[in-house]
Design an enzyme around this catalytic site. Sequence first.
Site, PDB file in Angstrom:
ATOM      1  N   LEU A   1       0.813  -1.188  -0.081  1.00 51.37           N
ATOM      2  CA  LEU A   1       0.029  -0.057   0.187  1.00 51.37           C
ATOM      3  C   LEU A   1       0.812   1.220   0.131  1.00 51.37           C
ATOM      4  CD1 LEU A   1      -3.002   0.736   0.034  1.00 51.37           C
ATOM      5  CD2 LEU A   1      -2.777   1.017   2.608  1.00 51.37           C
ATOM      6  N   ASP A   2       0.530   2.136  -0.998  1.00 47.22           N
ATOM      7  CA  ASP A   2       1.548   3.384  -1.179  1.00 47.22           C
ATOM      8  C   ASP A   2       2.059   3.913   0.094  1.00 47.22           C
ATOM      9  OD1 ASP A   2       1.988   2.748  -3.804  1.00 47.22           O
ATOM     10  OD2 ASP A   2       0.335   3.822  -4.360  1.00 47.22           O
ATOM     11  N   PHE A   3       2.861   4.762   0.177  1.00 45.81           N
ATOM     12  CA  PHE A   3       3.150   5.492   1.620  1.00 45.81           C
ATOM     13  C   PHE A   3       2.230   6.598   1.601  1.00 45.81           C
ATOM     14  CE2 PHE A   3       5.805   9.150   3.057  1.00 45.81           C
ATOM     15  CZ  PHE A   3       6.429   8.908   4.202  1.00 45.81           C
TER      16      PHE A   3
END
Length: 233
Positions: free
Chosen positions: A41-43
Amino acid sequence: MPQIILLNKPYGVLSQFTDDGGRPTLADHIQRKGFYAAGRLDFDSEGLLLLTDDGTLQHQISHPRQKLPKTYWVQVEGEIGEDALAQLRRGVQLKDGPTAPAKAKRLAEPGVWPRVPPVRERKTIPTSWLELTIREGRNRQVRRMTAAVGYPTLRLIRVAIGSWKLGNLQPGEQRIEQVFAAPPDKPRRGPGGAADAAEHALSPLSYRGDQSSLGHSPLSRVKFAPFLWPSSS
């Protein structure tokens, strides 16, 4: 037996346990040893991230072939309309090729936690929310899809992966589930092919309460689900 941690990953946390740049990582939230993220899951995204201590289960959840549905609540700039939603449902053209058809619908503003830091909104431009379900996992795909139909993403929260739901977990909170592996009688066939088989195999058959908890989590649930066996092609 395999275990899964369901974590509400906060904004600004990497989906890994180390970072040479000193940014926040999963190590700030997960103290149990031997767990690894099943997918990413992206930053700058929030919400449901699954971790497991079982390599086979990690592969079943994260491998692109399994095509588990992933559902997101997306805040976009502008009042998204039916024309844009219809484009998302048909699939949109991205630089790396067309996307598969998605499930997309307008969503009333959900009662979610405030983001830290707050979303930067322009006072002269309204925002709106949609619920988007995809079965692919390209880099920053949801953000690129909404931008392609004219509505840049401002906030992105993943609320479900297959049958696993974020529920009422707050940022940084987690719960743990036991997965009881029981191979199916025979490979699942049907119009949906591998995607239907994956969703069926990783869907809960029943639950029972458990008195164990993890971190700030509520009572954990015990999930009964067969391991996914590849379908014949």
